[in-house]
Design a protein around this motif. Structure first.
Motif, short mmCIF file in Angstrom:
data_model
loop_
_atom_site.label_atom_id
_atom_site.label_comp_id
_atom_site.label_asym_id
_atom_site.label_seq_id
_atom_site.Cartn_x
_atom_site.Cartn_y
_atom_site.Cartn_z
N VAL A 292 0.82 -1.21 0.00
CA VAL A 292 0.00 0.00 0.00
C VAL A 292 0.85 1.27 0.00
O VAL A 292 0.38 2.34 -0.38
N GLU A 294 2.71 4.41 1.70
CA GLU A 294 2.68 5.19 2.92
C GLU A 294 1.26 5.67 3.24
O GLU A 294 0.61 6.28 2.40
N GLY B 136 -5.66 3.40 -1.35
CA GLY B 136 -4.78 2.91 -0.31
C GLY B 136 -5.22 3.22 1.10
O GLY B 136 -4.53 2.89 2.05
N PRO B 138 -8.07 2.75 4.00
CA PRO B 138 -9.29 1.98 4.32
C PRO B 138 -10.37 2.88 4.92
O PRO B 138 -10.81 2.68 6.04
N PHE B 282 -1.01 12.05 -3.47
CA PHE B 282 -1.60 11.47 -2.27
C PHE B 282 -3.04 11.94 -2.05
O PHE B 282 -3.43 13.01 -2.51
N TYR B 298 -4.77 9.31 5.60
CA TYR B 298 -3.91 9.76 4.51
C TYR B 298 -3.27 8.56 3.83
O TYR B 298 -2.92 7.59 4.50
N GLY B 299 -3.12 8.61 2.52
CA GLY B 299 -2.45 7.52 1.83
C GLY B 299 -2.53 7.69 0.32
O GLY B 299 -3.06 8.68 -0.17
N PRO B 300 -2.00 6.69 -0.41
CA PRO B 300 -2.07 6.77 -1.86
C PRO B 300 -3.51 6.57 -2.31
O PRO B 300 -4.23 5.76 -1.76
N LEU B 305 -0.77 -1.62 -6.53
CA LEU B 305 -0.80 -2.40 -5.30
C LEU B 305 -1.69 -1.80 -4.21
O LEU B 305 -2.39 -2.53 -3.51
N PRO B 306 -1.69 -0.44 -4.03
CA PRO B 306 -2.64 0.10 -3.05
C PRO B 306 -4.08 -0.30 -3.36
O PRO B 306 -4.82 -0.73 -2.48
N THR B 309 -4.60 -3.96 -2.79
CA THR B 309 -4.64 -4.26 -1.36
C THR B 309 -6.03 -4.02 -0.79
O THR B 309 -6.53 -4.82 0.00
#
Lengths: 432, 432
Positions: A292, A294, B136, B138, B282, B298-300, B305-306, B309
């Motif tokens: 994932v 960061e 990325g 949840p 981001f 916060y995240g991609p 892959l994010p 996932t």
């Protein structure tokens, strides 16, 4: 809706009151989710006479723990009394009696978590503790569930509100440590005895819990290398800022291959890193997952309602599991054997501030020393002090092993041109 | 472990490949969590001949959707093919066949989410779509579960990576919109036809999904007031910065009492607000809960892959539910009737930039106009232009209703001393 889920509360201070309030205010939403009514049946208190308005009926209160722990109608025990030994014993007893347990107690979980999780596992009971780390952030659930299919390689957490408040005030308002600490105590952000906060112990307990879950490896408080914020000076903050960094007390858990490192220390993070804008009493946990990438989770780390909300979220989970007949499945027993990194295997950048004689050749002597010890430099700042008799030198290294760096620090202290190594901090979170 | 869970993939592009890779790489961890082996049985592809290395066996691939949708051994359908009508039809068919569905398709969920969730509910199937918003992060699970016992009052999301990348580059590097857009297209951050991104439609779909879940109220794309970033100029960024703000494309969903507002627009947020440091591609979602206070995730927002996932996390949830016999319980059907705020009920601060004649009395005329229209001012910046013939005036208002503000804007355009209203932006996220 005939079913009723009975809850027993151990403790009725700030968080306990919040838990009761949330359960009553959100009864509809909760029963919609769980398919059962949630009722707080018994509450263990110290003082039966205390005025509690009309929040509770007298028959709900008891001073006798066994009236809560032994009540067959009670399904779930919520421990919000604090303290260590007594709380641990009650939780143990509750689990042995086949009751699910929810706690906000990071101290007990950091010290006796494995023991309690083991009992929970044997008794098919749930033991949840979301509120114990970063109260208002559902970080434990996120680590366990949300990133279920990822491999976490590193976590960096600002997980102590008191020290973050102090460092923010020192940084933004240029105030002094003692002054801010006193104010934080007056505001209720810091305890009368602030040792556990300012020495980093509270953060260490939380990062041990995060590391244990994130790496599925039993990590104890003793495994965490800890340094608090009491030695952080305004000069460090000022020069850190000039070189592009903000000072934060950061708990770090990282993993390379099957070996891990867990530590807490004042750390310089780049201004543009999301952790740098986590101010005042807020908490945040930055998680690196192999897939994932960061992610960061930000929110209040404490407070009546944030903590109580986390407790009630756990309660929903416990009650759902109970209705589904899958209690105890989610008690996460560490899968991997503990393997700690040696100092040779811990890599980081460092910020270093020292006073040296301002003579021709000083810099050459220093750079030779760095070179001999395998430490290369990324940033250098030199400022004359004392009318040029002294040089204040601030350096940021490239990545170096802790072993090499510690040897370098010793050599620097022996080096003739160096008057004093004033301070040294890890720097983390370099943005690509 | 005798049990096997069979998965059917619709689509085998970037995300589909990622899903397969994660399932294979994390087989151990997944089966430990689920108690069953996960196997990708069939994959719907466009081209059977394409070289896919040794990632799949030829017998796993098919060009015939019904071989996936009608296979009795397949429990779960993962839709990662993109597009709208065909994807919707396959998902519908899968649910009607009693299969659980996971999708990363925000377009279908924003347009047909209610219809599909209704079918899922009737068929006792799970329909999860975590990857459709901020891949990325949840965030959907967090809203539904983590904040189970809270009442969400507001969400602010940076949920489109392309526009965030463009605005970040314009702000930090002083580059021009067209120039950055071209680069983003070359890097694969922006599509050949960037309309859905830069006009705010993509963000609007996501904020509609967030609002629907967070407020438990069915919100459609039509309910979202949308403005993109194509008119944002470097002057706006510069003056915004001078007054302490960073420009972000922000999706806002807020609720007062039982009425909501959902919108997407370029918005100025204070530099010290955590959303301001969400840079480049981001994503982040800032959530206000009545109990928990302010939290941010916060995240991609995208990437192989994010996104994969998030899909696999949903898969774990679906498979757990299936084993527990509680599938379909978690399909969240909105509880509240839709009630949208009127313009009188939407309150906000605004940033306003205008050109006026630089004459004595100009400012008095303007302030009188503001006063007449119930708009008071928080910040004012005036800059002479064209050798003093013209004044550039930048204002930040206090909170005002959208109705009053829109009337003011009209009046300003009619006002004699005003040459042109150059731009106007909402400002949000004032820190206390």
């Amino acid at each position: 809706m005939a079913q009723v889920m009975n809850v027993g509360l151990l403790g009725f201070g700030t968080v306990g009151t919040g838990v009761l309030e949330i359960i009553e205010q959100h009864q509809d939403k909760l029963s919609h989710q769980i398919g059962a009514e949630v009722r707080v049946k018994k509450i263990l208190v110290n003082d039966l006479e205390k005025d509690r308005g009309n929040l509770v009926k007298p028959e709900q209160l008891t001073k006798n723990a066994s009236e809560v722990l032994e009540d067959d109608e009670i399904d779930v025990i919520v421990e919000v009394m604090g303290g260590i030994e007594e709380a641990r014993n009650y939780m143990k007893q509750a689990l042995l009696n086949g009751k699910h347990v929810i706690t906000a107690n990071k101290d007990v979980m950091a010290l006796y978590g494995s023991e309690l999780l083991q009992i929970a596992n044997e008794k098919n009971c749930d033991l949840f503790y979301e509120a114990s780390v970063a109260g208002g952030i559902p970080i434990l659930r996120t680590i366990v569930e949300g990133l279920a299919s990822d491999r976490i390689t590193k976590m960096m957490g600002i997980v102590n509100g008191t020290t973050n408040y102090i460092l923010t005030q020192m940084t933004k308002e240029g105030r002094l440590f003692d002054d801010v600490l006193k104010e934080a105590q007056a505001l209720g952000y810091a305890e009368a005895d602030p040792t556990a906060d300012v020495e980093g112990l509270d953060a260490a307990r939380k990062i041990a819990i995060l590391g244990t879950l994130g790496f599925s490896m039993r990590l104890d408080l003793d495994d965490v290398s800890v340094k608090g914020i009491t030695d952080v000076t305004s000069q460090d903050l000022k020069y850190g800022d000039q070189l592009g960094y903000t000072m934060k007390l950061v708990g770090i858990a990282n993993r390379t291959g099957d070996k891990v490192e867990v530590s807490v220390q004042p750390t310089l993070v780049p201004h543009e890193h999301p952790l740098a804008s986590v101010d005042d009493e807020f908490n945040a946990v930055y998680v690196y997952g192999e897939a994932v990438g960061e992610t960061m989770f930000y929110g209040p780390g404490a407070g009546k309602l944030p903590t109580a909300t986390a407790v009630v979220s756990d309660l929903v989970e416990v009650l759902k599991n109970k209705r589904l007949g899958v209690s105890g499945n989610s008690a996460v027993i560490p899968q991997h054997e503990k393997k700690l990194k040696t100092d040779e295997e811990i890599h980081s950048k460092y910020f270093l501030r020292l006073h040296a004689k301002d003579l021709p050749g000083t810099f050459a002597a220093l750079t030779a020393l760095f070179h001999e010890n395998n430490v290369s430099l990324e940033k250098i700042l030199q400022v004359p002090l004392n009318e040029g008799k002294l040089a204040e030198i601030i350096l940021v290294t490239h990545e170096v092993s802790k072993k090499d760096y510690d040897i370098l620090l010793k050599r620097l202290e022996e080096e003739e041109v160096v008057i004093e190594v004033k301070s040294s901090y890890r720097t983390e979170g370099e943005m690509k």
